[in-house]
Design a protein around this motif. Structure first.
Motif, mmCIF file in Angstrom:
data_model
loop_
_atom_site.group_PDB
_atom_site.id
_atom_site.type_symbol
_atom_site.label_atom_id
_atom_site.label_comp_id
_atom_site.label_asym_id
_atom_site.label_seq_id
_atom_site.Cartn_x
_atom_site.Cartn_y
_atom_site.Cartn_z
ATOM 1 N N TYR A 185 0.888 -0.953 -0.048
ATOM 2 C CA TYR A 185 0.452 0.114 0.035
ATOM 3 C C TYR A 185 0.775 1.045 -0.194
ATOM 4 O O TYR A 185 0.670 2.095 -0.586
ATOM 5 N N ILE A 186 1.998 1.406 1.005
ATOM 6 C CA ILE A 186 2.883 2.444 0.380
ATOM 7 C C ILE A 186 3.350 2.853 -0.690
ATOM 8 O O ILE A 186 3.494 3.803 -0.684
ATOM 9 N N ALA A 187 3.537 1.361 -1.137
ATOM 10 C CA ALA A 187 4.457 1.524 -2.294
ATOM 11 C C ALA A 187 3.244 1.913 -3.812
ATOM 12 O O ALA A 187 4.303 3.224 -4.259
ATOM 13 N N ASN A 188 2.599 2.045 -3.505
ATOM 14 C CA ASN A 188 1.019 2.138 -4.670
ATOM 15 C C ASN A 188 1.132 3.943 -4.309
ATOM 16 O O ASN A 188 1.088 4.683 -4.985
ATOM 17 N N LEU A 189 1.263 4.578 -2.958
ATOM 18 C CA LEU A 189 1.144 5.701 -2.493
ATOM 19 C C LEU A 189 2.146 6.456 -2.609
ATOM 20 O O LEU A 189 1.895 7.727 -3.884
ATOM 21 N N GLU A 190 3.434 5.602 -3.288
ATOM 22 C CA GLU A 190 4.454 6.686 -4.143
ATOM 23 C C GLU A 190 4.623 6.552 -4.975
ATOM 24 O O GLU A 190 5.401 6.669 -5.715
ATOM 25 N N GLY A 191 3.590 5.627 -5.749
ATOM 26 C CA GLY A 191 4.227 5.660 -6.509
ATOM 27 C C GLY A 191 5.322 4.881 -7.518
ATOM 28 O O GLY A 191 5.974 4.617 -8.328
ATOM 29 N N ALA A 192 5.922 3.609 -6.339
ATOM 30 C CA ALA A 192 6.456 2.750 -6.724
ATOM 31 C C ALA A 192 6.035 1.772 -7.172
ATOM 32 O O ALA A 192 6.225 0.514 -6.502
ATOM 33 N N TYR A 193 5.501 1.635 -8.136
ATOM 34 C CA TYR A 193 4.419 0.137 -8.216
ATOM 35 C C TYR A 193 6.042 -1.370 -8.662
ATOM 36 O O TYR A 193 4.826 -2.023 -8.634
ATOM 37 N N TYR A 194 7.213 -0.310 -8.992
ATOM 38 C CA TYR A 194 7.367 -2.274 -8.832
ATOM 39 C C TYR A 194 7.566 -2.754 -7.855
ATOM 40 O O TYR A 194 7.807 -3.839 -7.829
ATOM 41 N N PHE A 195 7.665 -1.898 -6.704
ATOM 42 C CA PHE A 195 7.918 -2.660 -5.262
ATOM 43 C C PHE A 195 6.587 -3.202 -4.343
ATOM 44 O O PHE A 195 6.347 -4.211 -3.902
ATOM 45 N N GLU A 196 5.682 -2.187 -5.374
ATOM 46 C CA GLU A 196 4.665 -2.886 -5.044
ATOM 47 C C GLU A 196 4.354 -4.518 -5.676
ATOM 48 O O GLU A 196 3.519 -5.260 -4.531
#
Length: 235
Positions: A185-196
């Motif tokens: 969820y945090i990765a999604n909020l930060e736009g880090a879709y690779y880590f999401e």
């Protein structure tokens, strides 16, 4: 009124602890809910042509919908009468394990980023001239609160996993689920879709392995139980 299960087998050895008997009709209703709700939500998102940030969310919703059908297959195989074998006797328990870990967990993982993207979608919210875009702030985490009752459900002994693994391992698995959902969820909020995708992929892989182990463990426990405490022949 049903009788209590024997706790000691014919050889004097303690019998395996099996989950309590559960109403297959209740789980069958859940199968319908978990099939239609995530499945239609995913189809609507695809039809709306939402941005790339919805990619993993759609996949999680489709997994939740598909896993519900598989859980229904297990539940439909439940039998306890004549001709029942260890596999059919654990059908409802196995189906509930599939629903809990491969239908509910992906759905809970998809809901927080789904709400975030819907709240900020420029395709769904076309701002009129002079309109002020008010940020939602901390209220965006409200959908994620649904994870907490699920944790209580698992750790307090309501879930099927409680009877499959040891208590420490049950805590490790569920804390890991919580951490991976939060990380995605945090990765999604930060736009880090690779880590999401990495977080969510690790979560689903862990759930699939746990389900595979759990279904086989339930069958093994039932086989041991029947061998040490043969069912009485019908009168």
């Amino acid at each position: 009124m049903s009788k209590d299960r024997p706790v000691v087998g014919i050889d004097g050895v303690a019998l395996p602890i099996l989950p309590p008997e559960r109403d297959a009709r209740v789980w069958a209703r859940l199968v319908r809910v978990m099939f239609y709700l995530p499945g239609f939500t995913a189809l609507l998102l695809i039809k709306a042509g939402e941005p790339v940030s919805f990619g993993i969310t759609v996949e999680l919703l489709m997994l939740s919908s598909g896993a519900a059908i598989v859980g229904g297959l297990f539940i439909g195989a439940q039998a306890s009468g004549a001709g029942a074998d260890p596999s059919s006797k654990v059908g409802t328990w196995s189906g509930s394990l599939v629903l809990e870990l491969l239908a509910v967990v992906p759905f809970l993982c998809a809901v927080p980023p789904l709400f975030h993207e819907l709240a900020h979608s420029r395709l769904l919210h076309i701002l009129a001239p002079g309109t002020v875009d008010v940020p939602l702030g901390a209220s965006e985490i409200l959908p994620a609160v649904a994870i907490l009752p699920f944790m209580i459900y698992q750790l307090a002994g309501f879930g099927t996993l409680y009877y499959v693994v040891s208590k420490p391992m049950n805590w490790v698995i569920n804390i890991g689920v919580l951490c991976l959902i939060i990380g995605g969820y945090i990765a999604n909020l930060e736009g880090a879709y690779y880590f999401e995708r990495k977080f969510d992929g690790a979560l689903i892989a862990a759930m699939a392995i746990t389900v595979f182990y759990g279904v086989l463990k339930l069958k093994r426990l039932q086989t041991t139980y029947d061998a040490c405490c043969p069912p009485k022949a019908p009168k």
